[in-house]
Design an enzyme around this catalytic site. Structure first.
Site, short mmCIF file in Angstrom:
data_model
loop_
_atom_site.label_atom_id
_atom_site.label_comp_id
_atom_site.label_asym_id
_atom_site.label_seq_id
_atom_site.Cartn_x
_atom_site.Cartn_y
_atom_site.Cartn_z
N CYS A 110 0.97 -0.76 -0.21
CA CYS A 110 0.12 0.25 0.10
C CYS A 110 0.84 1.35 0.70
O CYS A 110 1.59 1.03 0.85
CB CYS A 110 -0.71 -0.01 1.69
SG CYS A 110 -1.65 0.87 1.39
N HIS A 153 -9.32 -3.59 -1.87
CA HIS A 153 -8.39 -2.33 -1.40
C HIS A 153 -9.19 -1.35 -0.75
O HIS A 153 -8.69 -0.48 -0.43
CB HIS A 153 -7.07 -2.57 -1.57
CG HIS A 153 -5.88 -1.89 -1.23
ND1 HIS A 153 -4.83 -3.16 -0.69
CD2 HIS A 153 -5.81 -0.84 -0.90
CE1 HIS A 153 -4.02 -2.40 -0.34
NE2 HIS A 153 -4.67 -0.76 -0.22
N GLU A 154 -8.77 -0.91 -1.92
CA GLU A 154 -8.89 0.48 -2.52
C GLU A 154 -10.80 0.97 -1.50
O GLU A 154 -10.68 2.62 -1.18
CB GLU A 154 -9.48 1.32 -3.80
CG GLU A 154 -8.16 1.33 -4.97
CD GLU A 154 -6.93 1.45 -4.23
OE1 GLU A 154 -6.71 1.81 -3.44
OE2 GLU A 154 -6.23 0.76 -3.79
N HIS A 157 -10.14 1.25 2.43
CA HIS A 157 -9.58 2.50 2.06
C HIS A 157 -10.53 4.33 2.47
O HIS A 157 -10.84 4.29 3.77
CB HIS A 157 -8.99 3.04 1.46
CG HIS A 157 -7.32 2.68 1.38
ND1 HIS A 157 -6.27 2.97 2.17
CD2 HIS A 157 -6.54 2.59 0.30
CE1 HIS A 157 -5.18 2.67 2.42
NE2 HIS A 157 -5.15 2.03 1.18
C1 4LI Z 1 6.21 -1.07 -11.17
C2 4LI Z 1 5.72 -0.65 -12.32
C3 4LI Z 1 5.92 -8.64 -5.23
C4 4LI Z 1 5.59 -7.96 -3.77
C5 4LI Z 1 4.58 -8.02 -6.33
C6 4LI Z 1 5.40 -2.03 -10.20
C7 4LI Z 1 4.14 -0.82 -12.71
C8 4LI Z 1 4.43 -6.88 -3.84
C9 4LI Z 1 3.02 -7.84 -5.72
C10 4LI Z 1 3.93 -1.85 -10.41
C11 4LI Z 1 2.71 -7.27 -3.91
C12 4LI Z 1 3.31 -1.08 -11.39
C13 4LI Z 1 1.34 -4.32 -5.92
C14 4LI Z 1 -0.61 -3.84 -4.71
C15 4LI Z 1 1.41 -5.41 -4.56
C16 4LI Z 1 4.11 -6.85 -2.40
C17 4LI Z 1 -1.34 -1.00 -4.56
C18 4LI Z 1 3.98 -3.22 -9.27
C19 4LI Z 1 2.20 -1.57 -8.60
C20 4LI Z 1 2.88 -4.63 -8.31
C21 4LI Z 1 1.44 -2.54 -7.75
C22 4LI Z 1 -3.36 -1.59 -4.20
C23 4LI Z 1 -2.71 -4.23 -3.15
C24 4LI Z 1 -1.65 -2.30 -4.15
C25 4LI Z 1 1.82 -8.28 -6.56
C26 4LI Z 1 4.08 -7.11 0.01
C27 4LI Z 1 0.75 -0.40 -3.79
N1 4LI Z 1 0.32 -3.58 -6.03
N2 4LI Z 1 2.00 -5.24 -5.47
N3 4LI Z 1 0.14 -5.18 -4.68
N4 4LI Z 1 3.25 -2.68 -9.36
N5 4LI Z 1 1.80 -3.70 -6.95
N6 4LI Z 1 -1.88 -3.52 -3.90
N7 4LI Z 1 1.93 -7.47 -3.79
N8 4LI Z 1 4.40 -7.52 -1.46
N9 4LI Z 1 -0.53 -0.88 -3.58
O1 4LI Z 1 3.15 -6.26 -2.07
O2 4LI Z 1 -1.67 -0.86 -5.15
S1 4LI Z 1 -3.66 -3.73 -3.90
CL1 4LI Z 1 1.80 -0.96 -11.44
NI NI Z 2 -4.04 0.66 -0.12
#
Ligand code: 4LI
Ligand code: NI
Length: 183
Positions: A110, A153-154, A157
């Site tokens: 997050c 998730h959103e 929030h």
């Molecule tokens: C770079 C360019 C590994 C660890 C993989 C990155 C473009 C985790 C995942 C991204 C994980 C993009 C994401 C979310 C997770 C982890 C969110 C990378 C952005 C992966 C988004 C809301 C949960 C959403 C998949 C603890 C900021 N996002 N990864 N979870 N990506 N991203 N969430 N999990 N391990 N969070 O976090 O936007 S729902 Cl698109």
């Molecule tokens: Ni969040």
């Protein structure tokens, strides 16, 4: 938009307020700016240049505004199997969710939570949501897998819930029966 509220800020724990139509100029810009943040954050060059963390979803309380508004932008998948979802959602609600549970294999992150909190975040695999767009038009969509998880998730929030509230403190990697995992 660079100033994302961090865990500990009370705005993240409040129930957000309904947004009234027609939208004020301020509210419209808020929605557009949240989507812009996601777009910029997903572009590796701009992400680095502006020192951002990439996200696929952002809710208004995360930019300090306690209103029912969130943006979601899922990047297109390489295999192109799952359709990408892009929406600025005003007053979103989950109208139904599948009994089928699902979780991200790697756990959730997050933008408002700086440290990694390990564990499965149990969610519904599919949800039907209703929301208004910036022009007040009603939308009803059914999402599954990754987009469904992001939207849950959103929307959390907007009700003061953070992803780690759902992690089992005793056993962070406990699995629900039939739970499917999404990578
Ligand atoms: C770079 C360019 C590994 C660890 C993989 C990155 C473009 C985790 C995942 C991204 C994980 C993009 C994401 C979310 C997770 C982890 C969110 C990378 C952005 C992966 C988004 C809301 C949960 C959403 C998949 C603890 C900021 N996002 N990864 N979870 N990506 N991203 N969430 N999990 N391990 N969070 O976090 O936007 S729902 Cl698109
Ligand atoms: Ni969040």
């Amino acid at each position: 938009m660079k100033d994302i509220t961090r865990d500990g800020n009370p705005v993240l724990r409040k129930q957000a307020e309904t947004v009234k139509f027609p939208l004020s100029k301020e509210d419209r810009e808020l929605g557009q700016n949240m989507m812009k943040y996601l777009e910029v954050s997903q572009d590796p060059e701009q992400c680095k240049k502006y020192h951002l963390r990439a996200g696929v979803g952002l809710a208004a309380p995360q930019v300090g505004v306690s209103k029912l508004m969130a943006a979601v932008l899922t990047p297109p998948e390489e295999d192109g199997k799952e359709s990408p979802f892009k929406a600025i959602m005003v007053n979103p609600v989950i109208v139904s969710n599948s009994v089928q549970p699902a979780a991200l294999t790697v756990g959730e992150g997050c933008l408002s939570v700086d440290k990694d909190i390990p564990g499965y975040v149990p969610r519904s695999d599919r949800v039907t949501i209703k929301y208004q767009d910036l022009d007040g038009n009603e939308h009803k969509v059914r999402l599954k897998h990754y987009p469904a998880i992001i939207v849950q998730h959103e929307i959390d929030h907007l009700h003061g819930t953070l992803f780690y509230d759902h992690i089992d403190t005793e056993n962070p990697f406990s699995q629900a029966e039939n739970e499917i995992f999404i990578d």
